[in-house]
Design a protein around this motif. Structure first.
Motif, short mmCIF file in Angstrom:
data_model
loop_
_atom_site.label_atom_id
_atom_site.label_comp_id
_atom_site.label_asym_id
_atom_site.label_seq_id
_atom_site.Cartn_x
_atom_site.Cartn_y
_atom_site.Cartn_z
N ARG A 1 -45.44 -10.21 70.00
CA ARG A 1 -45.70 -8.38 68.82
C ARG A 1 -44.97 -7.37 69.16
N ILE A 2 -44.06 -6.97 68.66
CA ILE A 2 -42.78 -6.54 68.39
C ILE A 2 -43.09 -4.61 68.44
N PHE A 3 -43.51 -3.99 69.61
CA PHE A 3 -43.37 -2.77 70.10
C PHE A 3 -42.49 -1.71 69.04
N ILE A 4 -42.51 -0.78 67.85
CA ILE A 4 -41.82 0.16 66.88
C ILE A 4 -41.88 1.60 67.14
N THR A 5 -41.03 2.51 66.94
CA THR A 5 -40.83 3.84 66.62
C THR A 5 -40.60 4.38 65.40
N PRO A 6 -40.25 5.38 64.68
CA PRO A 6 -40.00 5.09 63.71
C PRO A 6 -38.04 5.65 64.32
N ASN A 7 -37.82 5.67 65.44
CA ASN A 7 -36.51 5.43 65.87
C ASN A 7 -35.56 4.20 66.37
N GLY A 8 -36.82 3.22 65.84
CA GLY A 8 -36.02 1.97 66.25
C GLY A 8 -37.26 0.91 67.26
N ILE A 9 -36.88 -0.40 67.70
CA ILE A 9 -37.49 -0.97 68.37
C ILE A 9 -37.83 -0.81 69.76
N ASP A 10 -38.65 -0.82 70.01
CA ASP A 10 -38.99 -0.57 71.74
C ASP A 10 -38.91 -1.55 72.50
N SER A 11 -39.24 -2.43 72.28
CA SER A 11 -39.39 -3.66 72.98
C SER A 11 -40.01 -4.90 72.74
N ILE A 12 -40.33 -5.98 72.96
CA ILE A 12 -40.98 -7.57 72.43
C ILE A 12 -41.68 -8.02 73.26
N GLN A 13 -42.72 -8.36 73.02
CA GLN A 13 -44.21 -9.16 74.26
C GLN A 13 -44.26 -10.51 73.34
N PHE A 14 -43.64 -11.45 74.15
CA PHE A 14 -43.92 -13.05 73.58
C PHE A 14 -45.50 -13.19 74.21
N VAL A 15 -46.58 -14.32 73.51
CA VAL A 15 -47.52 -13.86 73.88
C VAL A 15 -48.43 -15.16 73.32
N GLY A 16 -47.58 -15.88 72.87
CA GLY A 16 -47.80 -17.16 73.03
C GLY A 16 -46.28 -18.92 72.45
N VAL A 17 -46.82 -19.16 72.49
CA VAL A 17 -45.75 -20.90 72.54
C VAL A 17 -46.94 -21.48 71.41
N GLU A 18 -46.48 -22.56 71.06
CA GLU A 18 -47.02 -23.72 70.14
C GLU A 18 -45.92 -24.48 69.33
N HIS A 19 -46.46 -26.39 70.36
CA HIS A 19 -45.38 -27.01 69.50
C HIS A 19 -45.84 -27.03 67.95
N MET A 20 -45.17 -27.38 67.30
CA MET A 20 -45.40 -28.40 65.89
C MET A 20 -45.91 -29.52 65.84
N LEU A 21 -46.50 -30.19 65.77
CA LEU A 21 -47.00 -31.32 66.04
C LEU A 21 -47.31 -32.30 64.70
N GLN A 22 -46.90 -33.63 64.81
CA GLN A 22 -46.39 -34.89 64.23
C GLN A 22 -48.20 -34.79 63.70
N PRO A 23 -48.72 -35.80 61.96
CA PRO A 23 -49.90 -35.97 62.09
C PRO A 23 -50.54 -37.10 63.01
N ASP A 24 -49.55 -37.23 64.13
CA ASP A 24 -50.82 -38.57 64.66
C ASP A 24 -51.00 -37.24 66.12
N ASN A 25 -50.52 -35.97 65.94
CA ASN A 25 -51.31 -35.28 66.96
C ASN A 25 -50.12 -35.25 68.53
N THR A 26 -49.31 -35.37 68.17
CA THR A 26 -48.03 -35.82 69.51
C THR A 26 -47.30 -35.30 68.92
N VAL A 27 -45.80 -34.67 69.68
CA VAL A 27 -44.77 -33.42 69.66
C VAL A 27 -43.94 -34.35 68.69
N TYR A 28 -42.55 -33.57 68.33
CA TYR A 28 -41.41 -34.44 67.70
C TYR A 28 -41.09 -34.87 68.17
N PRO A 29 -40.14 -35.86 68.40
CA PRO A 29 -39.44 -36.79 69.42
C PRO A 29 -38.05 -35.96 68.68
N ASN A 30 -36.97 -36.51 70.23
CA ASN A 30 -35.44 -36.27 70.34
C ASN A 30 -34.64 -37.27 69.61
#
Length: 383
Positions: free
Chosen positions: A89-118
């Motif tokens: 969530r990005i909290f903005i005012t008419p004068n700019g960006i006040d703050s940012i709040q991260f509310v989640g992180v998700e991994h993109m999954l492959q068709p077999d529901n595993t994470v991608y390799p490196n």
């Protein structure tokens, strides 16, 4: 500290934004943009830790207005943490960006529901995430990967780029069918390494998806240089229902803004993102970088595909003179803002201001580098 007065102002702004958005078409429409005004900059702390992941490399952004959530894709190739995207969530005012709040992180999954390799675990299936868009009709996300092209005598990796549908919690749903000219080759044909699917945008009430390559395909001509050398990239149109490519259009790149120092140093100009503004018009970001100058030169153009030739069946633009490219008009050169501008890679419409004006939010990829910034830039739109 997050002051209560700012909170009340932000809350009012967001409520007003959501009510306004319900009255307009499903897709954002701002085809008559005449100017943009910088309201403010916000820098996400370097290597911010969120839920045991490192926040950085943010290369795409999109806004779900109904739920007041921003989706930010990370271009970490599963080296630091598995490939992922953030919700914020990005909290903005008419004068700019006040703050940012991260509310989640998700991994993109492959068709077999595993994470991608490196690259240490499976070099042939490493993702290179670049763009993300949210579809409020299907309530799904679409993201792009640039693939890989490493061609050495004893070390060749050819991984095709991809455009992938996922749920908002990262589960694989489907792929778009990419045309043959986006296939990686060991010869100089098709996409260049790290110059493929960088930007995307829905259009036509989410019935159409446009995707762009960052740099020219080999058969379409040379990369951008410090002088004009007729450098064209392709913007590809997809039918969302069939997942098939229906058209392609040529877009001419500007020359690189500054000569590198030393002269043999790295230099590039390409398109990291596009944003539909209605009626076949798009905002197109061009990002120019040259060794010896830490800041990037970011130019934003209003581009119109209405009279552009469908080049889907044109095998080579450098061998053809019978096509009409997209038209373009400069809207903004961020060099004129008088502030340091980093590696801008994504753009989205944000909430509507109390005065009824739309907003644009740009995001910069800091490449997980201490010398670079994960910037957010907020602009007010005048139509």
């Amino acid at each position: 500290m997050f002051r209560s007065s700012v909170f009340l102002l932000c809350s009012s702004l967001l409520v007003l934004s959501c009510s306004n958005l319900k009255k307009i078409a499903v897709a954002p429409q701002a085809e008559n943009i005449s100017a943009v005004k910088l309201l403010g900059e916000y820098d996400i702390p370097y290597n911010l830790n969120y839920k045991n992941t490192t926040v950085g490399g943010l290369s795409g952004i999109d806004y779900d207005a109904k739920n007041n959530v921003y989706y930010m894709i990370c271009d970490d190739r599963s080296d630091i943490n598995p490939a992922r995207f953030y919700k914020a969530r990005i909290f903005i005012t008419p004068n700019g960006i006040d703050s940012i709040q991260f509310v989640g992180v998700e991994h993109m999954l492959q068709p077999d529901n595993t994470v991608y390799p490196n690259k240490k675990t499976d070099r042939s299936h490493v993702p290179d995430p670049e763009a993300v868009r949210y579809n409020p009709v299907s309530k799904q996300l679409v993201w792009s990967s640039e693939g890989e092209r490493i061609v050495r005598e004893k070390d060749t990796v050819l991984e095709n780029p991809s455009v992938i549908l996922i749920t908002t919690d990262g589960k694989f749903k489907n792929n778009f069918e990419l045309p043959a000219n986006l296939t990686m080759h060991a010869t100089e044909k098709g996409p260049r390494q790290n110059g493929v699917l960088e930007g995307m945008s829905f259009a036509n009430n989410y019935k159409t998806l446009f995707v762009n390559v960052e740099e020219p395909l080999y058969e379409d001509g040379p990369r951008a240089d410090i002088t004009d050398n007729n450098t064209y990239i392709r913007i590809l149109k997809f039918d969302v229902a069939t997942k098939k490519n229906t058209a392609q259009y040529a877009y001419k790149l500007e020359p690189i803004a500054y000569a590198p120092d030393p002269v043999t140093g790295f230099k590039i100009n390409g398109v990291p993102d596009i944003l539909n503004i209605g009626n076949n018009k798009f905002l197109v970001i061009e990002r120019s970088f040259s060794t010896g100058r830490l800041a990037c030169t970011i130019k934003v153009f209003i581009t119109d595909l209405s009279v552009a030739t469908n080049i889907k069946e044109v095998a080579s633009l450098k061998e053809s003179n019978s096509f009409v490219p997209a038209t373009k008009k400069l809207l903004l050169n961020m060099d004129d803002l008088g502030i340091y501008i980093d590696n801008i890679e994504g753009v989205t419409f944000g909430p509507t201001l109390p005065n009824g004006h739309k907003t644009l939010i740009f995001i910069a990829d800091n490449n997980f580098d201490t010398k670079e910034k994960a910037q957010l830039l907020l602009f007010e739109v005048t139509e």
